[in-house]
Structures are given as structure tokens and as C-alpha cells.
Motif scaffolding. Sequence first.
Motif, PDB file in Angstrom:
ATOM      1  N   ASP A  82      20.039  52.581  54.120  1.00  0.00           N
ATOM      2  CA  ASP A  82      20.206  51.123  54.184  1.00  0.00           C
ATOM      3  C   ASP A  82      21.589  50.717  53.696  1.00  0.00           C
ATOM      4  O   ASP A  82      22.228  49.810  54.272  1.00  0.00           O
ATOM      5  CB  ASP A  82      19.128  50.427  53.339  1.00  0.00           C
ATOM      6  CG  ASP A  82      17.735  50.569  53.933  1.00  0.00           C
ATOM      7  OD1 ASP A  82      17.643  50.932  55.130  1.00  0.00           O
ATOM      8  OD2 ASP A  82      16.747  50.336  53.211  1.00  0.00           O
ATOM      9  N   GLN A 114      15.950  56.485  52.139  1.00  0.00           N
ATOM     10  CA  GLN A 114      15.904  55.186  52.806  1.00  0.00           C
ATOM     11  C   GLN A 114      16.887  54.217  52.163  1.00  0.00           C
ATOM     12  O   GLN A 114      17.582  53.448  52.868  1.00  0.00           O
ATOM     13  CB  GLN A 114      14.491  54.603  52.723  1.00  0.00           C
ATOM     14  CG  GLN A 114      14.293  53.348  53.560  1.00  0.00           C
ATOM     15  CD  GLN A 114      14.553  53.588  55.033  1.00  0.00           C
ATOM     16  OE1 GLN A 114      13.903  54.440  55.638  1.00  0.00           O
ATOM     17  NE2 GLN A 114      15.510  52.869  55.622  1.00  0.00           N
ATOM     18  N   GLU A 115      16.991  54.263  50.853  1.00  0.00           N
ATOM     19  CA  GLU A 115      17.938  53.386  50.137  1.00  0.00           C
ATOM     20  C   GLU A 115      19.378  53.704  50.541  1.00  0.00           C
ATOM     21  O   GLU A 115      20.194  52.806  50.780  1.00  0.00           O
ATOM     22  CB  GLU A 115      17.749  53.586  48.628  1.00  0.00           C
ATOM     23  CG  GLU A 115      18.675  52.762  47.753  1.00  0.00           C
ATOM     24  CD  GLU A 115      18.492  53.080  46.283  1.00  0.00           C
ATOM     25  OE1 GLU A 115      19.518  53.189  45.560  1.00  0.00           O
ATOM     26  OE2 GLU A 115      17.335  53.250  45.844  1.00  0.00           O
TER      27      GLU A 115
END
Length: 403
Positions: free
Chosen positions: A162, A158-159
Motif C-alpha cells: 500500500d 500488504q502495508e
Amino acid sequence: MMRVWPRLSASTVVPWLVVVAAVGVSLSNAFVMPQTATSRVTTLSILQAETEPAQAEKTESANIQTKTLGLLTFDLDDTLYPIQPVIDEANAAFARAMEQYGFPDIQPDDIDKTGRLIREEISAAQGKEAGSVLTHTEVRTMAIRRTMEEIILERKLQETADDWATPVSDLTNIVVGHARKWAKTAVSESIVQAVLNAWEMERHHAAERHIFAGLIDVFKTIKQEHPNVIIGAVTDGRANPLFMTFTLAPFFDFCMSWEDDQGGRRKFFQELSSVEGNAELKWIYQAALDKYQELAAAQAALGAGDAPQAPIWVHVGDDLAYDVGGAAQCGAKTVLLELADRYGQTARHRFTDENQPSWSTTSRAELEKRRLLNAAAEEKVDKKLAFLSQIPEAINEILVEEE
């Protein structure tokens, strides 16, 4: 004219009281009327008739010679406490510990589900015995680590998504692969161990809270009747009664775990997975017998009593194959606990119920092999009990039968 009765002295009254007490006649009837010679003979005959059977029974009892109980061993799970609530509460402690170390939203049964999946994967990749031979502690440790890895992986993906302003689903396999390596490396072995410690600690606390009602009285009775007996535990997990300081610890002298001898454990499961399935559990019970012999020798040397001649070993457990079959192979007399439903045993129902207990990670193939071992062990059961309170009597009966 008022009649005056002669005053009785203490020397006159006391012998009468002794006689009265001896024959069981109440004081209220002792002095109602003097007995004639005939009545005294009749009374004596009645007393003799009532007394002789009791004396004969005492003589017969005195003539019965019993063997000495030298070693008494117990299984733990579902023998001294119900395993289902103990595992449930330990799993809840696992979830709390995971959250404490930064891994929230974990369900208590995740550790069991992941452990079951790990066994299946290893069995599929390396052979059936490879999954079975893993200890409960190894599987649990691997389950904790994998759960952490999955959460760290999800966060890293997810990091990365993003940072690149793209959905996680659009990340390439190469990126996902690097993220997996990151997750494996980022897991702290110290944190894994801390979570495992929390699980194991709660397991022992829960066992003490759920110990079967009346069990402590059973142990007290056994120790009163057999003060020099050495008591041990034989278990396939990491439970240890010596850690249960408020309940079981005062009664136990040692604990032997399957996990202490990986070589013997591996050999057993390899044999269990073979075509013949002639697996023996002799190794762990032989280790318990060796420990007893060491303790008994030390006990005799300390002057705590002479070493018993040809002492009897009794093992108590709930599992036909592991407890009865294994212990009997080393010469132990066996007591099988198939307890009444109110005790809440679940382990033995794995072999008869289609639905497995939530805590069980045993494969279907292993269960089928165990059923064969159970059938072979049936004839080795010396006593089968439905209530814990029957244990002391069953032990004493075994000692008399051995004479």
C-alpha cells in the motif's frame, strides 16, 4: 364354649422369634401348627442341606489369599475420557484466544494442521526421528507461533504494498525476506504462551466435562477395596489429572509425563526409527515406579499402614505398545481397554483405519513402527476389557492369580 389360649410371656416369644428369623420362616407360618418330631427332623435336614454349601463357599473364600495392590497407574487420553471431543474443544479455545490477542479468522483445526506440517518438515530436513521426538507441547507452541508469524507477515506485506502503491505480488523477494524477519521478531513469546495456556486449560476443563460415565464410581470402588493403594497417571502429553479438581484429582497421587524427561523420550524415538525398531518405554514407567516407592515409604513412615510385601502393580490403558508393552517391561500387570463403541475411543483406530483422527500428528512411518510394537505387546496383556465397570473385578482377579 370359647377357648382361651394361654398368654405368652416375652421370655417365651423372643426365643421363638430368633429361631424363626434364623431359619428364614415367615412369622405368618411360624405358629400355624406345632411340628412333630418327624417334621422337626425333616426341617433340620433341609436347613442343613441349604446351609452347608454356603458355609463351604465362605470357608473356601476365606482360604483364598490375595496379593496386595500397591500401585495402580492409568493412561489418560481415551482411557479415562474420549480424546476427540476434548481436543476439539481445546482447539476452539485456541481460536478464541488468538482472536482475543489480535489474530482473527483462525479455524480451530489450524493448530493441528500446522503442527502436522511442522513435524513433516522437520522430519524431511533432519531425519524421521527428529520430527517424532518433538513433544506435543513443542509442536503446539511452534504451530501457534507460525500461525502468528504468517498473519503478521501478510499484514506487513500488504502495508508495504500500500505504501508503494503496488500489488503484493509485485514485491521483490528481498522485500518479502525483510518482511519475514519482521514477522518473526514481532511475535511476542508472552502472547504465544498465553494462547498455549488457554489451550491447555480448556483441555483439562473439557476432559472433566467428557469423563467417561461411571468412571468416578469405578475409582470409589477401587479405593474402598484397596484403601492404601497409590494411584498415578502415566501420559505422553501434558494432561494431568491433578488439575481436574472436580473429578479425578481426589483419586490421584501423582502424574508422570513423557515430556518431563526429554532425554528418555529422544532415546525412545531414535530406537523406534532404527532399522531394528527395538524401542523400549521402560524409562517412563521406571520413573513412575520410583515415584511410587518414594510415596509408599513416606506413607509407611507416617503410620498409614505397613509397607506391603511384594505389592502388585497394575497399569490400565488403551494403547498396546505404549501402555501394555511399556508397563510390562517394568513388571506391571496390564489391563487393556478396548472399549465398546459407545465410549468413542479414536486413538486405537489409527492402526486399523486409513483415515487418521483430525487431532493426530503422528507420521505414517511412525505408525508402521508402532504396529510392530503393538504386535509384540499382544502377549503381555493380562486382562482385556470392553467396559470400565469391569476394572475393579479385573484388578481383583489379577491379585488372586498372582498368589
